[in-house]
Write an enzyme that holds these catalytic residues in place. Sequence first.
Site, mmCIF file in Angstrom:
data_model
loop_
_atom_site.group_PDB
_atom_site.id
_atom_site.type_symbol
_atom_site.label_atom_id
_atom_site.label_comp_id
_atom_site.label_asym_id
_atom_site.label_seq_id
_atom_site.Cartn_x
_atom_site.Cartn_y
_atom_site.Cartn_z
ATOM 1 N N LYS A 113 0.818 -1.214 0.000
ATOM 2 C CA LYS A 113 0.000 0.000 0.000
ATOM 3 C C LYS A 113 0.856 1.270 0.000
ATOM 4 C CE LYS A 113 -4.271 -2.013 1.470
ATOM 5 N NZ LYS A 113 -3.831 -3.429 1.589
HETATM 6 C C1 LIG Z 1 -4.398 -4.533 0.971
HETATM 7 C C2 LIG Z 1 -3.624 -5.787 0.878
HETATM 8 C C3 LIG Z 1 -3.956 -6.821 -0.041
HETATM 9 C C4 LIG Z 1 -5.187 -6.744 -0.928
HETATM 10 O O1 LIG Z 1 -5.068 -5.776 -1.942
HETATM 11 P P1 LIG Z 1 -6.358 -5.261 -2.722
HETATM 12 O O2 LIG Z 1 -5.868 -4.117 -3.523
HETATM 13 O O3 LIG Z 1 -7.356 -4.848 -1.676
HETATM 14 O O4 LIG Z 1 -6.863 -6.385 -3.561
HETATM 15 C C5 LIG Z 1 -3.138 -7.932 -0.112
HETATM 16 N N1 LIG Z 1 -2.058 -8.056 0.678
HETATM 17 C C6 LIG Z 1 -1.708 -7.106 1.576
HETATM 18 C C7 LIG Z 1 -0.526 -7.322 2.434
HETATM 19 C C8 LIG Z 1 -2.473 -5.931 1.706
HETATM 20 O O5 LIG Z 1 -2.116 -5.000 2.606
#
Ligand SMILES: *Cc1c(COP(=O)(O)O)cnc(C)c1O
Length: 468
Positions: A113
């Site tokens: 993120k």
């Molecule tokens: C947010 C997140 C996901 C999922 O990603 P999306 O964009 O919501 O599909 C997967 N792995 C981790 C570690 C995350 O923080």
Amino acid sequence: MKYISTRGDRTPRGFSDILLEGLAPDGGLYLPAQYPKIDDATLKRWRGLAYADLAFEILSLYIDDIPPADLKRLCHATYTAATYGTDAITPLKPLEDGVFLQALSNGPTLAFKDMAMQLLGQLFEYELGRRGEQLNILGATSGDTGSAAEYAMRGKRGVRVFMLSPHGRMSPFQQAQMFSLPDANIHNLCIEGVFDDCQDIVKAVSNDLDFKRKYRIGTVNSINWARLLAQVVYYFAGYFQATASNAQRVSFAVPSGNFGNICAGHVARSMGLPIEHLVLATNENDVLDEFFRTGTYRVRGGAETYETSSPSMDISKASNFERFVFDLLGRDAARTAELFGPKLAKEGGFTLTAAEFAPAASFGFVSGKSTHADRVATIRDTWQRFGTMIDTHTADGLKVGRERRRPGATMLVLETALPAKFAATIHEALGREPERPAALQGLEALPRRFTVLPVDAAGVKRYIEAHC
Ligand SMILES: *Cc1c(COP(=O)(O)O)cnc(C)c1O
């Protein structure tokens, strides 16, 4: 480039108009009016670029209301070796022949993120400065998103963050990560309840429109188009690292929850990046795997939403999914509005007609699911065979990526977090503690800043009033 809503609002909006917005006024999600197509000559030229320059080239195709020199500066301020630990920013790690991990989680909060949120911090500060405005970001977190938002917005002019979390319920590492931030514009509000209480408070405060306007309350949730756009860049960066020429195709395996990460892959493929398959991996919360197998999208209730050891993928519905369905339906906004409007809340899901669902395969999507036992086995196997420690979400992606890989194909598995964040499962799989980046040694010993509040929206409003 103009932006439109998936539910039919055609009011032309520029990038800067939608940057600070959530949903479109008709309840839809914003998408560009079309995807720019990348020809072979452009792809060749981009192949040699540094990550920040590649980001600038891609963002420029979607952003025409920020002067290029400014946009370039923001990209270079975001994607630095100092923040991500390497010049490649998202380097590949080879596993067995043809299979690679693409490291997306070397940013400050050790999850992918950061890739988008760090850019959002730069864009918000720039746009608010240009307008002479302030923004107060109000959010609820059980861990990953809140910390990524705080590390992106810390010290940014014009932005304050009020982040609600359930008191005492985040992992010790996550608490230390968030609460040790010394920046005056970051406010950690620990609510004496569970995560849903935090979310309800955010909703209650946001639904008070007078308060929302007066205190300029905003969000940074995963439906934000700028976040998705920032993620498109690493699909190109991964492709260039894994191939020697544009004649080659690669596949990506993506640990998925709200469909934000893989939706960026869909955008990259729609632009002409030679992607063979987009492999969508879920955990036990398999809403999306079910859709790609059957054409039925069925939102899960609370009792059917499981707490798993890959918690960032524990979803009951996928907030970015409407974007893909809009494209799948040939951008039929009326039909998208019918599927995702009030009927979805009432009926809990929908099934596409056979004719509507048939093109899904031509968009490159395949899917699969992974369980706790799969994660533990994959973490152990990857450690034993390659000496590489992976986190639980990445393990879901690797397991499903291998299952769905065409023999001989090149498969890039997106590493979405580092194992340091999920110590309990690493311990279960390997009988040892996860590795932790040197910069985060001793994190738990730093002084902490947080305020404990009862489950009460009025109290949160008073806190915001007193700190604006
Ligand atoms: C947010 C997140 C996901 C999922 O990603 P999306 O964009 O919501 O599909 C997967 N792995 C981790 C570690 C995350 O923080």
